[in-house]
Design an enzyme around this catalytic site. Structure first.
Site, PDB file in Angstrom:
ATOM      1  N   LYS A 203       7.673  17.713  19.662  1.00 47.64           N
ATOM      2  CA  LYS A 203       7.319  19.071  20.076  1.00 47.64           C
ATOM      3  C   LYS A 203       6.362  19.019  21.271  1.00 47.64           C
ATOM      4  CE  LYS A 203       4.926  23.194  18.578  1.00 47.64           C
ATOM      5  NZ  LYS A 203       4.301  23.960  17.507  1.00 47.64           N
ATOM      6  N   GLU A 209       2.707   7.686  18.755  1.00 49.65           N
ATOM      7  CA  GLU A 209       3.747   6.853  18.150  1.00 49.65           C
ATOM      8  C   GLU A 209       5.077   7.033  18.887  1.00 49.65           C
ATOM      9  OE1 GLU A 209       1.696   8.860  16.549  1.00 49.65           O
ATOM     10  OE2 GLU A 209       1.140   8.083  14.562  1.00 49.65           O
ATOM     11  N   GLY A 260       5.846  22.150  13.912  1.00 47.10           N
ATOM     12  CA  GLY A 260       6.546  20.867  13.819  1.00 47.10           C
ATOM     13  C   GLY A 260       7.309  20.700  12.514  1.00 47.10           C
ATOM     14  N   ARG A 261       6.668  21.064  11.401  1.00 47.59           N
ATOM     15  CA  ARG A 261       7.318  20.873  10.098  1.00 47.59           C
ATOM     16  C   ARG A 261       8.328  21.968   9.785  1.00 47.59           C
ATOM     17  NH1 ARG A 261       2.035  21.744  10.090  1.00 47.59           N
ATOM     18  NH2 ARG A 261       1.109  23.537   9.069  1.00 47.59           N
ATOM     19  N   GLU A 346       0.879  19.485   4.619  1.00 48.85           N
ATOM     20  CA  GLU A 346       0.353  19.784   5.956  1.00 48.85           C
ATOM     21  C   GLU A 346       0.128  21.299   6.093  1.00 48.85           C
ATOM     22  OE1 GLU A 346       1.089  17.136   9.693  1.00 48.85           O
ATOM     23  OE2 GLU A 346       2.471  18.816   9.878  1.00 48.85           O
ATOM     24  N   HIS A 377      13.613   5.492 -14.471  1.00 48.20           N
ATOM     25  CA  HIS A 377      13.352   4.090 -14.803  1.00 48.20           C
ATOM     26  C   HIS A 377      12.127   3.560 -14.073  1.00 48.20           C
ATOM     27  CE1 HIS A 377      17.099   3.920 -17.042  1.00 48.20           C
ATOM     28  NE2 HIS A 377      17.544   4.748 -16.114  1.00 48.20           N
ATOM     29  N   LYS A 486      -6.396  10.495  14.868  1.00 47.36           N
ATOM     30  CA  LYS A 486      -5.810  10.195  16.180  1.00 47.36           C
ATOM     31  C   LYS A 486      -6.900   9.827  17.182  1.00 47.36           C
ATOM     32  CE  LYS A 486      -2.023  13.612  15.885  1.00 47.36           C
ATOM     33  NZ  LYS A 486      -1.468  14.823  16.472  1.00 47.36           N
TER      34      LYS A 486
HETATM   35  O1  F6P Z   1       0.185  14.734  13.564  1.00 47.67           O
HETATM   36  C1  F6P Z   1       0.889  15.697  12.838  1.00 47.67           C
HETATM   37  C2  F6P Z   1       1.927  16.294  13.675  1.00 47.67           C
HETATM   38  O2  F6P Z   1       1.318  17.103  14.617  1.00 47.67           O
HETATM   39  C3  F6P Z   1       2.943  17.073  12.864  1.00 47.67           C
HETATM   40  O3  F6P Z   1       2.536  18.355  12.607  1.00 47.67           O
HETATM   41  C4  F6P Z   1       4.142  16.975  13.714  1.00 47.67           C
HETATM   42  O4  F6P Z   1       5.313  17.284  13.009  1.00 47.67           O
HETATM   43  C5  F6P Z   1       4.065  15.529  14.148  1.00 47.67           C
HETATM   44  O5  F6P Z   1       2.700  15.316  14.353  1.00 47.67           O
HETATM   45  C6  F6P Z   1       4.842  15.174  15.374  1.00 47.67           C
HETATM   46  O6  F6P Z   1       4.459  15.943  16.465  1.00 47.67           O
HETATM   47  P1  F6P Z   1       5.348  16.022  17.748  1.00 47.67           P
HETATM   48  O7  F6P Z   1       6.648  16.599  17.374  1.00 47.67           O
HETATM   49  O8  F6P Z   1       4.587  16.886  18.710  1.00 47.67           O
HETATM   50  O9  F6P Z   1       5.519  14.627  18.294  1.00 47.67           O
END
Ligand code: F6P
Length: 517
Positions: A203, A209, A260-261, A346, A377, A486
């Site tokens: 987003k 990452e 995002g979620r 979240e 199990h 972060k």
């Molecule tokens: O760090 C949490 C978060 O902001 C989530 O809310 C989001 O889904 C995820 O990181 C990834 O964010 P992005 O889509 O901006 O890379």
């Protein structure tokens, strides 16, 4: 847009009294014995999802008080504010409008602003689905790699797995989320640059990452002799400028009003669209939209997201249950618990209300689980005989899409048996073999696991999380809690090189030293 925090309503005190009077001693077995209509009274049909709520510790009087709590808290006005595109994400000053990603292009809109936003949604959707179809038809592309994390990974990954039976392309889908290079390296080892399409899903297009994985993927692509980034990389983002700066020109955008979620319905859903095709993706949106309409228009008493959300509040705040086990009895739904963890924790893992005041009650429970029958199990021992009561949410699917005759009846027998065993228990004087029973569960039933029913199931979960968050008076749509880590990781990364431990606590300094040694 006036909300009253649930603990400040008259119904809250009445619920407390009801809990003390008989709620805490409620026995499911007595409730069924006393009321032959209990199953009918405590079940609820909603679009594409049927819910049996009867094995929950709730009676008609408590349920009525919970409806009263919803009314007094202003739930309906808050719901309508979300659907109207009001700025209910107040700490980020954003609208919360993921529901607008799901109506058809010709849906009735309530304002010029909404009409304009819906037109943009469909413009992007059409372009993204055309791209998905082109990729599906492209015989030279064999592997699709989604690079994204959190909402840019969990939703598409869960849905692609869930709808595997509808994936007709024969293309392999890969999901790389972790900054741990083992994940990307293992994926790249299986690929050829010339036949791979990378989807960089973020987003913000700033998540460390995803940026790190995307950089490494791009480097790998060129090192492997790959040419034509425009053909082999696409970006799914609200930050198209950053994607362009990164060197990706094939982009599909969305808007800051999509959390995002909650973004699976936007361009972030492209992996799913490639897997199941444009018609399948539109059916997925239509299923979610049907659930939206239900949430928007069904009376409280017959509104499934409302009934589930209220039960969540009853369990969390009165019974004090701190977790909920998700038990999807369908192996294709095996990533559902992970997806629901982000959705609920979240959204509702907050300790202050929307005004910033500290809350005097608990919020998000911990959703967790595995697909059935595997969980039986592993940890069901604790669910049946442990000291804590954990409400279980079963998800079962009536129809099987395989032809291995004996399996599905056995699977369904198991899900019924587990729900039954949790409730009825088994008396045994010996102690070790005693099952206390009276352990609550909800049973969600789909006729078939299809794009439409998955859409409805996920929208149902979004809205039930909305309901509890609304009553708790929190902002379910920000996520400040992920920021501190972060910032600290940025501070620590260069220290791993330099060895500088100035200002660090003793434990972090000690561990850093060991990692450098
Ligand atoms: O760090 C949490 C978060 O902001 C989530 O809310 C989001 O889904 C995820 O990181 C990834 O964010 P992005 O889509 O901006 O890379």
């Amino acid at each position: 847009m006036t909300r009253t925090r649930c603990d400040r309503t008259p119904a809250w005190a009445q619920l407390e009294a009801a809990y003390q009077a008989d709620g805490k001693d409620f026995d499911l077995r007595d409730a069924f014995a006393a009321d032959p209509q209990r199953f009918a009274q405590f079940s609820q049909a909603a679009p594409l999802v049927f819910a049996d709520l009867s094995k929950n510790r709730i009676d008609a009087a408590t349920q009525e008080l919970l409806f009263q709590l919803a009314r007094e808290s202003g739930l309906l006005a808050h719901r309508d504010a979300m659907f109207a595109g009001e700025v209910i994400n107040t700490t980020e000053q954003r609208e919360v409008w993921h529901t607008l990603l799901r109506p058809p292009a010709d849906a009735t809109t309530a304002s010029a602003h909404e009409a304009q936003a819906l037109a943009q949604v469909h413009g992007t959707l059409d372009a993204m689905l055309a791209f998905a179809e082109a990729v599906r038809a492209d015989g030279a592309i064999a592997d699709i790699v989604n690079i994204g994390i959190g909402g840019s990974d969990l939703g598409p990954q869960m849905a692609v797995l869930a709808l595997d039976a509808f994936a007709t392309t024969g293309k392999r889908m890969h999901f790389v989320s972790n900054v741990d290079g083992h994940e990307l390296a293992a994926t790249l080892a299986k690929l050829k640059a010339s036949s791979t399409l990378f989807l960089v899903a973020s987003k913000t297009f700033t998540t460390i990452e995803t940026m790190t994985n995307a950089q490494s993927a791009k480097r790998w692509f060129t090192t492997q002799g790959g040419v034509d980034i425009a053909r082999h990389f696409a970006a799914l983002t609200t930050n198209v400028a950053a994607a362009n700066d990164f060197g990706i020109t094939t982009t599909f955008g969305f808007w800051d009003w999509v959390g995002g979620r909650y973004s699976l319905w936007s361009a972030i859903g492209l992996p799913l669209a490639i897997a199941i095709g444009a018609d399948g993706f539109r059916a997925f949106l239509a299923g979610a939209h049907a659930m939206d309409q239900h949430f928007r228009s069904a009376p409280l008493e017959a509104n499934l997201p409302v009934r589930l959300g209220l039960l969540d509040v009853w369990y969390r705040n009165f019974h004090g249950f701190t977790s909920r086990s998700i038990a999807p009895y369908h192996s294709a739904l095996r990533r559902l618990p992970a997806y629901l963890q982000q959705l609920e924790m979240e959204s509702n893992g907050k300790r202050v209300d929307a005004s910033g005041a500290e809350l005097p009650f608990g919020t998000s429970p911990v959703p967790w689980g595995e697909s059935g029958t595997n969980g039986q199990h592993a940890y069901f021992q604790m669910l049946h005989q442990g000291t804590d009561v954990v409400p279980v949410e079963f998800v079962a699917v009536k129809k099987a899409r395989h032809t291995l005759g004996a399996h599905h009846p056995l699977l369904l027998a198991n899900v019924l048996a587990q729900a039954q065993a949790l409730m009825v228990g088994k008396a045994d004087a010996g102690g070790h073999k005693h099952f206390p029973g009276n352990r609550p569960s909800t049973f969600l039933l789909l006729d078939d696991l299809t794009p439409a029913s998955l859409g409805a199931l996920i929208a149902l979960q979004e809205h039930r999380v909305f309901v509890s968050g609304a009553l708790w008076g929190i902002n379910s749509f920000d996520q400040w809690g992920v920021e501190l880590g972060k910032v600290l990781a940025k501070d620590i990364a260069p220290r791993l090189d330099s060895g500088d431990t100035t200002g660090l606590d003793g434990s972090t300094a000690g561990l850093l030293g060991m990692l450098r040694a």
